[in-house]
Motif scaffolding. Sequence first.
Motif, short mmCIF file in Angstrom:
data_model
loop_
_atom_site.label_atom_id
_atom_site.label_comp_id
_atom_site.label_asym_id
_atom_site.label_seq_id
_atom_site.Cartn_x
_atom_site.Cartn_y
_atom_site.Cartn_z
N GLY A 130 0.78 -1.20 -0.12
CA GLY A 130 0.08 0.01 0.13
C GLY A 130 0.94 1.29 0.03
N GLY A 131 1.99 1.18 0.71
CA GLY A 131 2.88 2.53 0.88
C GLY A 131 3.58 2.70 -0.31
N THR A 132 3.96 1.62 -1.20
CA THR A 132 4.64 1.76 -2.36
C THR A 132 3.75 2.36 -3.47
N ALA A 156 -0.58 9.23 4.24
CA ALA A 156 -1.75 8.03 4.61
C ALA A 156 -0.95 6.92 3.99
N GLY A 157 -0.21 5.93 5.05
CA GLY A 157 0.37 4.76 4.62
C GLY A 157 1.89 4.64 4.28
N LEU A 158 2.29 6.07 4.42
CA LEU A 158 3.60 6.17 3.99
C LEU A 158 4.61 5.99 5.17
N THR A 163 7.55 9.81 4.52
CA THR A 163 6.59 10.95 4.79
C THR A 163 7.57 12.28 4.79
N GLU A 164 8.75 12.23 5.18
CA GLU A 164 9.80 13.24 5.13
C GLU A 164 9.96 13.79 3.99
N ILE A 165 10.27 12.77 3.24
CA ILE A 165 10.48 13.04 1.53
C ILE A 165 9.39 13.89 1.03
N LEU A 166 8.25 13.22 1.43
CA LEU A 166 7.22 14.10 0.57
C LEU A 166 6.71 15.31 1.12
N LYS A 167 6.84 15.28 2.54
CA LYS A 167 6.47 16.80 3.16
C LYS A 167 7.55 18.02 2.64
N ILE A 182 -4.67 20.56 0.66
CA ILE A 182 -4.23 19.23 1.43
C ILE A 182 -5.38 18.92 2.31
N THR A 183 -5.84 17.63 2.24
CA THR A 183 -6.88 16.99 3.13
C THR A 183 -5.96 16.26 3.98
N SER A 184 -6.03 16.13 5.29
CA SER A 184 -5.22 15.24 6.45
C SER A 184 -5.91 15.34 7.68
N HIS A 185 -5.93 14.35 8.48
CA HIS A 185 -6.60 14.19 9.81
C HIS A 185 -5.18 14.38 10.62
N ILE A 186 -3.93 14.54 9.89
CA ILE A 186 -2.53 14.57 10.89
C ILE A 186 -2.59 16.49 11.02
#
Length: 247
Positions: A130-132, A156-158, A163-167, A182-186
């Motif tokens: 899922g993460g890939t 989600a799922g990373l 997550t750091e790379i994407l952020k 962006i939508t997120s619950h974080i």
Amino acid sequence: MISVRQIHKKFGKLEVLKDFNLEFESGKSYALMGPNGSGKTTLIKIILGMVIPNSGEVYVQGQSIKGRFSYRSNIGYMPQIGRYPDNIKIGQLFSMMQDMRPEVKNYDLELIEAFGLDKMLDKPMHTLSGGTRQKVSASLAFMFRAKILILDEPTAGLDPMATEILKNKIKKERDAGKLILITSHILSELEELTDHALYIHEGEIFFNDTISSLKEITGESNFSTAIAKLMEWSLKKNTNKSVLTHA
Ligand SMILES: Nc1ncnc2c1ncn2[C@@H]1O[C@H](COP(=O)(O)OP(=O)(O)OP(=O)(O)O)[C@@H](O)[C@H]1O
């Protein structure tokens, strides 16, 4: 850059979005928040032309999206769950998407390389974790250097490193003047990546202003506590919405 004008959306009897009016400007980043099922993904899909509203119109770069698909080339979209043909290999998927956009010559391959997908190009999509799959979706959203990025729960799922790379990539694009939604619950992630907060409650825009205004209005200097207060107000409905909504 994106105008949402009097958008009304119902699914059967369920009124998901009630007369939404919103402006999203380039160079700004927006956190789209609200409880599960409050209509965040529906709003995104209406902007993308994937869901048709009952009434109202969306304008991208000044033009109505009705009957037009070409505007989509200005938008990099990362869906909540990316759906891809099962037997296609990662490399084939990238090539197929590139073939659909012959006008783009200079692809952004930064995420593909940072995620190590360039070493997995012969892997079929159905064999991926899922993460890939999320990494593939993220890479596709950024590949065409779109001016607008719409990211539905992007991390989600990373794993923490991905997550750091994407952020970091989102921050880089934000700082380069792109419009980011962006939508997120974080909440910590939203505070880090965005400057505007949009909060949907029971089909209405309950808050739409900068994160600093949110902190000021709620009297909370901590973003999570400010959002918790906003949720509490929205549930009690004891606050004058005109004070909160700066739509
Ligand atoms: N195609 C559909 N048909 C019927 N109802 C739908 C459809 N799509 C969404 N809904 C309903 O509309 C409401 C809003 O859904 P939406 O996915 O936009 O919420 P969300 O805010 O993105 O939720 P989450 O935080 O859980 O991702 C939900 O009640 C959902 O069940």
